[in-house]
Design an enzyme around this catalytic site. Sequence first.
Site, PDB file in Angstrom:
ATOM      1  N   GLU A 226      26.008  52.834  19.364  1.00 53.30           N
ATOM      2  CA  GLU A 226      25.275  54.063  19.641  1.00 53.30           C
ATOM      3  C   GLU A 226      26.152  55.199  19.127  1.00 53.30           C
ATOM      4  OE1 GLU A 226      21.778  55.846  21.733  1.00 53.30           O
ATOM      5  OE2 GLU A 226      22.294  53.849  21.023  1.00 53.30           O
ATOM      6  N   CYS A 260      25.171  63.246  22.604  1.00 55.41           N
ATOM      7  CA  CYS A 260      24.578  62.756  21.356  1.00 55.41           C
ATOM      8  C   CYS A 260      23.097  63.089  21.287  1.00 55.41           C
ATOM      9  CB  CYS A 260      24.803  61.260  21.213  1.00 55.41           C
ATOM     10  SG  CYS A 260      24.174  60.278  22.596  1.00 55.41           S
TER      11      CYS A 260
END
Length: 466
Positions: A226, A260
């Site tokens: 990720e 993020c």
Amino acid sequence: MQVRNPRTGQFDYEIQPLSAAQLLAQCARLRQGQTAWENAGVAGRIGAMQAWKESFLRHRDAVIAALSVDTGRRIESVLEADLLASAIDRWCRIAGELFSERENKPSAVPFIEIEQALVPYPLVGVISPWNFPLLLSIIDSIPALMAGCAVVVKPSEVTPRFMVPLQASIDEVPLLREVFAYIAGAGATGAELVQNADLICFTGSTTTGKKVYQAAAERFIPVFLELGGKDPAIVLASADLEMATSSLLWGSVVNAGQSCLSIERIYVEDSIYPLFVQRLVEKTQRLRLAFPDYDSGQIGPIIAAPQAGIIAEHLRDAVAKGAKVLTGGQIEQHGGGEWCFPTVLVDVHPDMKVMSEETFGPIMPIMPFHGIAEAVALANGTVYGLSGAVFAGTNEEAISIGRQIQGGAISINDSALTAIIHEGEKTSFKMSGLGGTRMGPAAIKRFMRQKAFLIKNQPVASPWWF
């Protein structure tokens, strides 16, 4: 290894990274405990996880206090702690349904039936980042534990203080402490973990993610990544302007933009662009830095010192190329820490770093567009494809645009919903990651290999024999 306090700038804590021999011993201990953990079955694992939830709630205040010092902010630290308790309940429910008794199924051959089995990877290594130290360390760990794996977590050396009270809560559950451990260390420890685990989950920068991917490939073990994001938001003229500006302000600057899934680019239909900018600026100016104490405002400090340099460089680059600063616009020094007031930028264009590279700060660059095709092209114009948002007069109109955005999770008439909603299965597009979904039942199956027993249930000669 010295650890910096982001509010004071002082190095007031230290960790002792594990040596290679110590890490190997820890991994061996967890592997040994994994057999009993798997054999406990889903009911036994649910029982242990529920016991951990109760133990964690007793340690909750200590964990929040440590997280607050680690990160310099409290609001998000409380949110992380509360999400852990709810995550345990959610994954216990999903696991109970996933591992319910199932009958054998017939095959295409009448006298052959199939019994399916799921076999957990013995040891999962989790390498987690500094921006949400607790949440992003358990987002992979809990489903891996529910699958029957042992798990070792190496959090970021930037924010390690929370490990002590959290590990204390784990150690109060006898079955769980044999298969779940946090270890201290920096990049070298993470690299060593890749050499000792059977599967790796990494959350962090795309640059480091590539190195993890290469190391895992050499060992031929699965890896789930990720990585970075540059999430776009598209706002149509039909959107509710009040809702859109309030949502995007939160989605862009919560945790000082250090997420993020932060909205890092805002594209607004040209006919409403001036009014959108005006309303966003008005709302931004109401915010305050959380200084001198946690309750002084909503915006915490820049957690990792190097990140302040990246934010400053992106702002310098934007201004040098013609961007206009309407709020904020610089790194500020307060109490020894580094802060950035939420910044609205206009007159931006795709060639600026702030529009193409991950900024990871409370920066809101806004650009007008004319026509849906232009908006979609701008939204898809980076190497990233993590998530995004679309605002329109109806959900159907927004979804029709969202289908064209290259991203794994698109919030409709809201932003950054993946911070709150964890049931939707999604994967990362382009350079934002690799591997299966972290959400939903499929997230547990990532940590298991599938095995089939092909059972002959009649004493007959098979027609394909010689």
